[in-house]
Structures are given as structure tokens and as C-alpha cells.
Motif scaffolding. Structure first.
Motif, short mmCIF file in Angstrom:
data_model
loop_
_atom_site.label_atom_id
_atom_site.label_comp_id
_atom_site.label_asym_id
_atom_site.label_seq_id
_atom_site.Cartn_x
_atom_site.Cartn_y
_atom_site.Cartn_z
N GLY A 9 0.86 -1.15 0.13
CA GLY A 9 -0.14 -0.36 0.42
C GLY A 9 0.70 1.27 -0.08
O GLY A 9 2.17 0.98 -0.14
N SER A 13 -1.27 4.14 4.89
CA SER A 13 -2.14 3.07 4.52
C SER A 13 -2.00 1.87 5.93
O SER A 13 -3.24 1.68 5.77
CB SER A 13 -1.88 2.23 3.06
N LYS A 15 -0.21 -0.25 7.64
CA LYS A 15 0.37 -1.39 7.23
C LYS A 15 1.14 -1.99 8.57
O LYS A 15 0.45 -2.69 8.70
CB LYS A 15 1.39 -1.31 5.73
N LEU A 132 -3.77 -2.94 0.86
CA LEU A 132 -4.59 -1.49 1.80
C LEU A 132 -4.34 -0.39 0.73
O LEU A 132 -3.99 0.56 0.69
CB LEU A 132 -3.52 -1.52 3.25
N LYS A 133 -5.41 -0.51 0.18
CA LYS A 133 -5.86 1.07 -0.81
C LYS A 133 -6.00 2.34 -0.08
O LYS A 133 -7.15 2.17 0.80
CB LYS A 133 -6.81 -0.25 -1.88
N LEU A 134 -5.83 3.75 -0.37
CA LEU A 134 -6.19 4.56 -0.07
C LEU A 134 -5.17 5.67 -0.79
O LEU A 134 -4.56 5.66 -2.04
CB LEU A 134 -5.33 4.36 1.75
N GLY A 139 -3.01 9.02 3.14
CA GLY A 139 -2.76 8.69 3.41
C GLY A 139 -0.73 10.39 3.82
O GLY A 139 -0.78 9.21 4.90
N ALA A 184 -8.80 1.16 3.40
CA ALA A 184 -7.61 1.20 4.31
C ALA A 184 -7.84 2.74 4.96
O ALA A 184 -7.60 3.04 5.50
CB ALA A 184 -6.53 1.57 3.72
N ASP A 185 -9.55 3.05 4.40
CA ASP A 185 -9.72 4.59 5.01
C ASP A 185 -10.82 4.21 5.90
O ASP A 185 -11.90 4.79 5.81
CB ASP A 185 -10.34 5.21 3.84
#
Ligand code: TMP
Length: 210
Positions: A9, A13, A15, A132-134, A139, A184-185
Motif C-alpha cells: 500500500g 496506509s 500497514k 491496503l488501498k488509500l 495517506g 484502508a480509509d
């Protein structure tokens, strides 16, 4: 063989937080270890210091080679022995990071980056990757508000971080079986729960197949 699970990510994000929450739960049932790239063992932590030190005008291919060198040593010294001992290895970043950061954001290209990494990792690839998408803006704001020091890479401009995310999006589009997206949000508890659900599903499938 154990299970090689990586977390990927953009900056901020979460991790590190998510991996430790996931580990706390998994270790109740499984033999698991947590490690990270670049780093995880002495030689690779030394290479990490070179890579992340600010004030260096490092050539993009030198950067890619150093990440691959750190990866090789960590893989051979720590990851492979743990997998051979049937452990679950939770690893903060692996080769997808090099594709997103060096391949996409630095503009070296996926094929070039993958070819030096093939030399480094041979046929080892993660069994499962949690992405983990953001939004990169979100971020970077998180890093600011946590008062974390910027390293040489996260101090790059926003367009670089947008390209990193584009890289990850393309990777996850092209590898839907291996790379699973988690939003991840959300609160760290919810993100960890979502990641854990995916991992448990994967582990149960593995058990059923064997
Ligand atoms: P970290 O902040 O997640 O510990 O990672 C260190 C930095 O290194 C982060 O900015 C992402 C970057 N990175 C790459 O550019 N390529 C790689 O292959 C890896 C593993 C990390």
C-alpha cells in the motif's frame, strides 16, 4: 511449506499497525512471524538506511537494485527458512512495492524492474497479498498528523505518490487471485478485521485442498 502473505500500500496506509493486529490474532492459532522490507535482518536493515537516508540524489536504477538486493538477502536468510518450517510469514512489502514505486512512479517500467527482481527472488512469490488501498492525499495527511519523519521516498511530491497508487491498482487488476483489496480509509480495527477475514478464508481453503 508455510504461507507467504504480504501487505502492500502507499505511504500512510497503516500497514505496520494492521500487520501487528492481524499477527496478534493469527498467532493464537498458527505459527506466524512478522517481518518487513527493506529490512527484517541485519544486512537488509543496513541497505534500508542507505535507501531511506535523505539528501542523496540516488539514481533510479541504483535504487531498484538496492531494493532487490535487500529483498534477496531477507528472502534467503529469513523468509524461506520460515516457510520451510511451515510458518505463516506476514511481510510488510515485497516485489509489488518495487513495481509500484520503481516501475511506475520512478518510470523504469514493470518489465525492467521485474527482470532484476526475478534474479533476486527466483520463483518465490507471495501466496496472498493484502493491498491496503488509500488515496495518496489521505495517506500523506496521516503521516503529517502522526508527526512521523519523512524519509527520502515519502518526501517525494504528490504526483509520485499518485503514480504509486496507479501502479498498485494495475497490479491488483492484473492479479485478482493473489492480490486482495482492503479499503484502508476505515478505522484500524475495521481494516484489520477485513484483512483477517481474507487471510482466514485463504488459510481455510488451503487446509481443505490438502
Ligand atoms: P516503509 O515506509 O513501508 O517501511 O517502506 C519504506 C519505503 O521504501 C517506502 O517509501 C516504500 C519504499 N519502497 C520502494 O520504493 N520499493 C520497494 O521495493 C520497497 C520494499 C519499498
Amino acid at each position: 511449506m508455510g504461507h507467504f502473505i504480504t501487505f502492500e500500500g502507499p505511504e500512510g496506509s497503516g500497514k505496520t499497525t494492521i500487520i501487528s493486529k492481524v499477527y496478534e490474532q493469527l498467532v493464537k492459532t498458527y505459527d506466524a512471524i512478522v517481518t518487513r522490507e527493506p529490512g527484517g535482518i541485519a544486512i537488509s536493515e543496513l541497505i534500508r538506511e542507505i535507501l531511506l537516508a535523505k539528501g542523496n540524489d540516488m539514481d533510479a536504477r541504483t535504487e531498484a537494485l538496492l531494493f532487490a538486493a535487500a529483498r534477496r538477502q531477507h528472502l534467503i536468510e529469513k523468509v524461506v527458512p520460515a516457510l520451510k518450517a511451515d510458518k505463516i510469514v506476514l511481510c510488510d512489502r515485497f516485489v509489488d512495492s518495487s513495481i509500484a514505486y520503481q516501475g511506475f512512479a520512478r518510470g523504469i517500467g514493470t518489465d525492467e524492474v521485474m527482470s532484476i527482481n526475478r534474479f533476486a527472488i527466483e520463483d518465490y512469490m507471495p501466496d496472498l497479498t493484502i493491498y491496503l488501498k488509500l488515496d495518496p492525499e489521505v495517506g500523506l495527511r496521516r503521516i503529517e498528523s502522526n508527526n512521523r519523519d519523512h524519509n527520502r521516498l515519502d518526501a517525494e511530491e504528490i504526483s509520485f505518490h499518485r503514480d504509486v497508487v496507479l501502479g498498485y491498482n494495475e497490479l491488483s487488476d492484473n492479479n485478482p487471485e493473489r492480490i486482495k483489496i482492503v479499503d484502508a480509509d476505515q478505522s484500524p480495527e475495521k481494516v484489520a478485521a477485513d484483512a483477517l477475514e481474507i487471510i482466514n478464508q485463504y488459510l481455510e481453503q488451503g487446509v481443505n485442498q490438502s
